[in-house]
Design a protein around this motif. Structure first.
Motif, PDB file in Angstrom:
ATOM      1  N   ASN A  12      38.085  30.464  63.566  1.00  0.00           N
ATOM      2  CA  ASN A  12      39.174  29.647  64.110  1.00  0.00           C
ATOM      3  C   ASN A  12      38.660  28.559  65.044  1.00  0.00           C
ATOM      4  OD1 ASN A  12      41.316  30.997  62.837  1.00  0.00           O
ATOM      5  ND2 ASN A  12      41.391  32.562  64.439  1.00  0.00           N
ATOM      6  N   ALA A 129      46.112  32.072  68.312  1.00  0.00           N
ATOM      7  CA  ALA A 129      45.939  32.454  66.911  1.00  0.00           C
ATOM      8  C   ALA A 129      46.132  33.947  66.683  1.00  0.00           C
ATOM      9  CB  ALA A 129      44.560  32.026  66.418  1.00  0.00           C
ATOM     10  N   LEU A 132      49.193  35.263  64.858  1.00  0.00           N
ATOM     11  CA  LEU A 132      49.288  35.244  63.391  1.00  0.00           C
ATOM     12  C   LEU A 132      49.396  36.659  62.837  1.00  0.00           C
ATOM     13  CD1 LEU A 132      46.621  32.492  62.584  1.00  0.00           C
ATOM     14  CD2 LEU A 132      49.103  32.298  62.303  1.00  0.00           C
ATOM     15  N   ALA A 135      52.788  37.530  61.524  1.00  0.00           N
ATOM     16  CA  ALA A 135      53.379  36.640  60.524  1.00  0.00           C
ATOM     17  C   ALA A 135      54.295  37.381  59.553  1.00  0.00           C
ATOM     18  CB  ALA A 135      52.279  35.901  59.758  1.00  0.00           C
ATOM     19  N   HIS A 266      50.815  25.650  63.048  1.00  0.00           N
ATOM     20  CA  HIS A 266      50.646  26.803  62.172  1.00  0.00           C
ATOM     21  C   HIS A 266      51.956  27.241  61.522  1.00  0.00           C
ATOM     22  CE1 HIS A 266      46.432  27.817  63.159  1.00  0.00           C
ATOM     23  NE2 HIS A 266      46.707  27.226  64.292  1.00  0.00           N
ATOM     24  N   ASP A 269      51.926  29.010  58.244  1.00  0.00           N
ATOM     25  CA  ASP A 269      51.410  30.389  58.217  1.00  0.00           C
ATOM     26  C   ASP A 269      52.505  31.417  58.427  1.00  0.00           C
ATOM     27  OD1 ASP A 269      48.680  29.605  57.915  1.00  0.00           O
ATOM     28  OD2 ASP A 269      48.636  29.088  60.031  1.00  0.00           O
ATOM     29  N   PHE A 270      53.638  30.987  58.971  1.00  0.00           N
ATOM     30  CA  PHE A 270      54.740  31.914  59.244  1.00  0.00           C
ATOM     31  C   PHE A 270      55.871  31.761  58.236  1.00  0.00           C
ATOM     32  CE2 PHE A 270      52.732  31.320  63.425  1.00  0.00           C
ATOM     33  CZ  PHE A 270      52.493  32.650  63.776  1.00  0.00           C
TER      34      PHE A 270
END
Length: 271
Positions: A12, A129, A132, A135, A266, A269-270
């Protein structure tokens, strides 16, 4: 021109360190387990810090190293640091904001101090991060997790990378240990709410009993000591929140990126 070696180059933070150094026109060499799959815009060599024999060739013509230590124990870190010290002049180590107690981060810092290298330690607190990991639950509309009132100032990985690049490319940082954070002090429940607002979905927090959380984490991580340590750390942020430091803004001359900005970056990503 001497090169900068970036370890953890596909992670990351490391991926942003590589790209930001490359954009600045600097000579960068990325250190990765699988160079062909890394997809990085710079020279990328095969290497694994758990196999120190792969490190020495990567250090040719290298002056500075961005070091991210893999794993949760020091392992062969002494050998790795000694190898770096034979070839390079300075190291920027991605450590962590700890409360003492002899963590592996502190042990690696001590190895670096004794190595003769010039050094700078970056000590971020919670990574944005890490959210995540929620998620799948966020897609379902409910995050079930312990310690909803635990408050942290989560930092965007781009800001950690930007500080690393600043330190690697400017003077005056030798012997410094920078405690890094994001600008927002948010509880975990508030973090979930912000993510929901950004992606346009109502997401609720549901407090998870500790025994249930521990069971799930044991299934995922398999290491009781690490699971208990993580739960203890998260719980400590209920009564002793992780405070924003302002260090990112002081070093970069701009505000640190907000958690809401991280969520925007992000959002896919969700979704």
């Amino acid at each position: 021109m001497s090169k900068i070696l970036v370890t953890g180059a596909t992670g990351n933070v490391g991926r942003h360190v590589v790209s930001q150094l490359a954009e600045a026109g600097l000579e960068v060499r990325a250190f990765a387990r699988d160079p062909e799959r890394a997809g990085l815009p710079v020279e990328t060599v095969h290497g694994d810090l758990t196999a120190p024999e792969t490190l020495e060739p990567a250090l040719e013509d290298v002056e500075s190293v961005f070091l991210l230590w893999p794993g949760f124990s020091t392992g062969n870190a002494g050998e790795v640091v000694a190898t770096i010290a034979k070839h390079a002049r300075r190291v920027v180590y991605l450590s962590a904001r700890t409360s003492g107690g002899g963590s592996h981060y502190e042990e690696v810092e001590e190895l670096i101090r004794r190595s003769g290298l010039g050094w700078t330690f970056l000590r971020p607190g919670g990574f944005a991060a890490n959210t995540l990991g929620w998620a799948g639950q966020i897609r379902q509309g409910v995050v079930r997790w312990p310690y909803g009132p635990a408050s942290r100032a989560l930092i965007h990985e781009k800001d950690i990378a930007a500080v690393a690049v600043h330190v690697l490319t400017s003077g005056g940082h030798n012997g410094a240990a920078y405690v890094l954070s994001g600008p927002d002090e948010l509880t975990q429940a508030e973090q979930v709410r912000v993510i929901g607002e950004v992606i346009g979905r109502a997401v609720h927090w549901e407090e998870q009993p500790l025994d249930e959380a521990r069971e799930r984490l044991m299934e995922a991580w398999g290491e009781a000591t690490f699971v208990d340590s993580a739960l203890e750390a998260w719980g400590s942020f209920v009564d002793h929140p992780e405070r924003a430091t302002g260090t990112v803004a002081k070093l970069l001359g701009r505000p640190a990126l907000s958690f809401r900005q991280w969520a925007h970056d992000h959002a896919a990503d969700f979704s």
